[in-house]
Design an enzyme around this catalytic site. Structure first.
Site, PDB file in Angstrom:
ATOM      1  N   ARG A 223       1.106  -0.865  -0.063  1.00 57.20           N
ATOM      2  CA  ARG A 223      -0.303  -0.310  -0.310  1.00 57.20           C
ATOM      3  C   ARG A 223       0.701   1.666   0.197  1.00 57.20           C
ATOM      4  O   ARG A 223       1.810   0.933  -0.021  1.00 57.20           O
ATOM      5  CB  ARG A 223      -1.152  -0.420   1.202  1.00 57.20           C
ATOM      6  CG  ARG A 223      -1.856  -0.603   1.117  1.00 57.20           C
ATOM      7  CD  ARG A 223      -2.994  -0.213   0.182  1.00 57.20           C
ATOM      8  NE  ARG A 223      -4.319  -1.403   0.374  1.00 57.20           N
ATOM      9  CZ  ARG A 223      -4.358  -2.529  -0.402  1.00 57.20           C
ATOM     10  NH1 ARG A 223      -3.885  -2.568  -1.583  1.00 57.20           N
ATOM     11  NH2 ARG A 223      -5.863  -2.999  -0.600  1.00 57.20           N
ATOM     12  N   HIS A 271      -1.755   1.525  -9.614  1.00 58.09           N
ATOM     13  CA  HIS A 271      -2.702   0.208  -8.669  1.00 58.09           C
ATOM     14  C   HIS A 271      -3.166  -0.813  -9.388  1.00 58.09           C
ATOM     15  O   HIS A 271      -4.773  -1.422  -9.543  1.00 58.09           O
ATOM     16  CB  HIS A 271      -3.325   0.641  -7.806  1.00 58.09           C
ATOM     17  CG  HIS A 271      -3.867   0.513  -6.832  1.00 58.09           C
ATOM     18  ND1 HIS A 271      -3.645   0.432  -4.864  1.00 58.09           N
ATOM     19  CD2 HIS A 271      -4.241  -1.295  -6.653  1.00 58.09           C
ATOM     20  CE1 HIS A 271      -4.395  -0.852  -4.090  1.00 58.09           C
ATOM     21  NE2 HIS A 271      -4.251  -1.454  -4.833  1.00 58.09           N
TER      22      HIS A 271
END
Ligand code: GLV
Length: 308
Positions: A223, A271
């Site tokens: 993340r 992502h």
């Protein structure tokens, strides 16, 4: 049984098709056509806002539509509702592909050749054997272990670091804060596949980079908030780190003026390393639902105290 799917809109139709075909007894609803919210018993969602859950008092289980659950506000989910992570072959394969590609691109100097081509330079770099490189994976959960298994097939030396010790054949395992430094000391490429928790936020920082061998590379597929951006820029500019491949940033999307966009040693993807694939995820979620209906233990339940 009534389920509400409130996630990734482009994939909703595939989920609905699967349930219509394989579980016609289930009333599968797709947001925003939710019907009466107080009828919903199971919720599949990326985020479950407090007001939404409050309007759905019959919800028995919250299924996260992604592998990570850091975006879920646990305090908004009543304690009697288990939160279930998405663990499915599509996510695992996607991550294994992406990380293999990233490691091999580093190992075989692809980024140097992109620059060499732009400069019309024909210059063959020396390639050490894979067995001369050590790849370290932080986070030996389902994804981390799958990545290590695949990397083993190329012959790399492998290390894994986890909160608690996890043994894996062919992998040198390290655990906990006290073994972080010895783990890092050997990693030519470091891969972050940790869950995001208060304990791992900002873990990819100056101190950690200083413990890596000089010239090591970083791959962050965890993340964005795992990484301290300014520390990475400093480490790249000073040569402490050679390159970074980042699939996640904080925030997402990355602000247009952020230095990662233009940094020559940062490779960025939006992502996309791995995504839930309805074709493989829906059957697994359906089986988990059936288990719950039969009164059996759900698979993949989040431990709220650990944060993942
Ligand atoms: C993606 O990042 C996921 O958590 O599934």
């Amino acid at each position: 049984m009534r389920i509400l799917y409130r996630s990734d809109a482009p994939r909703a139709a595939a989920w609905a098709r699967y349930f219509a075909e394989h579980a016609p007894d289930i009333d599968f609803r797709v947001w925003p056509d939710a019907g009466k919210l107080d009828e919903i018993e199971y919720l599949i969602a990326w985020q479950a806002p407090r007001e939404l859950l409050a309007a759905m008092p019959r919800v028995k289980v919250l299924f996260s539509s992604g592998a990570g659950i850091d975006h879920v506000d646990f305090s908004a989910v009543p304690a009697h509702i288990p939160i279930v992570r998405m663990v499915e072959p599509g996510i695992i394969n996607g991550m294994v592909e992406y990380v293999s590609l990233a490691v091999l691109a580093l190992h075989r100097d692809f980024f140097d050749y992109v620059a060499a081509k732009a400069a019309r330079t024909w210059n063959a770099l020396e390639v050490p054997p894979a067995s001369a490189r050590t790849i370290g994976v932080m986070g030996m959960g389902v994804l981390g272990r799958a990545v290590l298994e695949r990397l083993a097939t190329y012959g790399f030396r492998l290390r894994g670091w986890n909160r608690s010790l996890r043994h894996m054949k062919g992998v040198e395992s390290f655990a906990g804060a006290e073994q972080l430094q010895p783990f890092l000391e050997g990693c030519d490429v470091l891969i972050c596949l940790l869950p995001l928790t208060p304990a791992t936020k900002g873990i990819l920082n100056r101190e950690l980079f200083a413990a890596l061998p000089s010239g090591a590379a970083l791959i962050n597929v965890g993340r964005g908030p795992h990484l301290v951006d300014t520390d990475l820029i400093d480490a790249l500019d000073s040569g402490r780190l050679s390159r970074a491949i980042l699939d996640v940033t904080d925030p997402e999307p990355l602000a247009p003026e952020h230095p990662f966009w233009t940094h020559p040693r940062v490779f960025l993807t939006p992502h996309v390393a791995s995504m839930t694939q309805p074709e493989t995820a829906a059957p697994i979620l359906l089986e988990n639902l059936r288990r719950h209906q039969r009164g059996e233990q759900l698979l993949g339940v989040v431990d709220r105290s650990r944060g993942y």
